[in-house]
Design a protein around this motif. Structure first.
Motif, mmCIF file in Angstrom:
data_model
loop_
_atom_site.group_PDB
_atom_site.id
_atom_site.type_symbol
_atom_site.label_atom_id
_atom_site.label_comp_id
_atom_site.label_asym_id
_atom_site.label_seq_id
_atom_site.Cartn_x
_atom_site.Cartn_y
_atom_site.Cartn_z
ATOM 1 N N PRO A 16 0.814 -1.226 0.000
ATOM 2 C CA PRO A 16 0.000 0.000 0.000
ATOM 3 C C PRO A 16 0.849 1.277 0.000
ATOM 4 O O PRO A 16 0.586 2.202 -0.770
ATOM 5 N N ALA A 17 1.879 1.307 0.842
ATOM 6 C CA ALA A 17 2.729 2.507 0.920
ATOM 7 C C ALA A 17 3.444 2.730 -0.417
ATOM 8 O O ALA A 17 3.560 3.863 -0.889
ATOM 9 N N GLN A 75 2.481 1.650 -3.425
ATOM 10 C CA GLN A 75 1.528 2.055 -4.461
ATOM 11 C C GLN A 75 1.258 3.545 -4.373
ATOM 12 O O GLN A 75 1.216 4.241 -5.385
ATOM 13 N N ALA A 76 1.133 4.049 -3.141
ATOM 14 C CA ALA A 76 0.898 5.485 -2.957
ATOM 15 C C ALA A 76 2.094 6.284 -3.480
ATOM 16 O O ALA A 76 1.933 7.278 -4.188
ATOM 17 N N ARG A 115 2.305 6.244 -7.322
ATOM 18 C CA ARG A 115 1.224 6.981 -7.998
ATOM 19 C C ARG A 115 1.349 8.482 -7.789
ATOM 20 O O ARG A 115 0.559 9.242 -8.331
ATOM 21 N N GLU A 116 2.318 8.897 -6.967
ATOM 22 C CA GLU A 116 2.474 10.330 -6.665
ATOM 23 C C GLU A 116 2.746 11.128 -7.934
ATOM 24 O O GLU A 116 3.480 10.658 -8.810
#
Ligand code: 523
Length: 157
Positions: free
Chosen positions: A149-150, A152-153, A156-157
Motif C-alpha cells: 500500500p505505501a 503504491q501510494a 502513484r504520486e
C-alpha cells in the motif's frame, strides 16, 4: 547474597548490547525509478520459487541492516546503492531451528538509490520494474506484501 551479585545488577549499557545482539535482520531494498519499483523473482527455496520479492538478504553478525543491504544488492544485482531511512513496519520471520532464547529475525525494508551499475539477475530468475498495478497482481512473497500500500501510494504520486 543475590542483592549484591554484580551479574544481576541492571547495567543499562550491557542490556542494550544483549538485546541488540539477539535480533537478526533480513534487509529488503525498495529501488524506485521512473514510477516503478524493482522486484526480483526468487529461485529458492522451493516454497518461494517463482515468487517475487524486494531483493536483499540476511545481515551477518555485527552488520547493520543498511550495510547488509548494500552488500546484498551488490552481490545479487551488481549495483552500488545508497540506502535511505527504513520504511515503516517489519515482519517477524520464523527461521526453522531457531535456538531457544534466541531473538527474532526481522524483515525490514529500506529505500535504495542506484549510484552505479544496472541491475542484472545473478541469483534471481528474473527482474521486473513493477508499476503500482503490477504490485497488486503479481505473486509477491507474503512477507513483502506489508509494504505494497505505501509503495503504491509512492508510485502513484
Ligand atoms: N525474505 C523475505 N522477503 C524478502 C527477502 C529479501 C527475504 O521474506 N524481500 C525472507 C526469505 C528467507 C529469509 O528472508 O526466509 C532470508 O532471505 P534470503 O534467502 O534472501 O537471504 P540470504 O540470501 O542472506 O540467505 P541465504 O541464501 O541463506 O544466504
Amino acid at each position: 547474597v543475590i542483592g549484591e551479585s554484580v551479574a544481576l545488577r541492571p547495567v543499562p549499557g550491557m542490556v542494550a548490547v544483549i538485546v541488540e545482539g539477539s535480533v537478526r535482520e533480513v534487509a529488503a531494498g525498495v529501488v524506485i525509478r521512473g514510477g516503478r519499483v524493482l522486484i526480483a523473482q526468487r529461485a529458492h527455496p522451493p516454497s518461494l520459487d517463482g515468487l517475487w520479492e524486494f531483493p536483499g538478504g540476511k545481515a551477518e553478525a555485527g552488520e547493520s541492516g543498511p550495510v547488509a543491504l548494500r552488500r546484498e544488492l551488490h552481490e545479487e544485482l551488481g549495483v552500488t546503492v545508497r540506502v535511505g531511512d527504513r520504511l515503516d513496519g517489519e515482519v517477524e520471520l520464523d527461521p526453522p531451528g531457531r535456538a531457544q532464547g534466541a531473538g527474532p529475525t526481522l524483515l525490514r525494508a529500506y529505500p535504495a538509490t542506484i549510484e552505479a551499475g544496472e541491475p542484472r539477475a545473478t541469483e534471481h530468475r528474473a527482474l521486473h520494474w513493477a508499476s503500482a498495478e503490477d504490485l497488486a497482481r503479481m505473486p509477491l512473497v507474503d512477507n513483502d506484501r506489508l509494504w505494497i500500500p505505501a509503495l503504491q501510494a509512492l508510485l502513484r504520486e
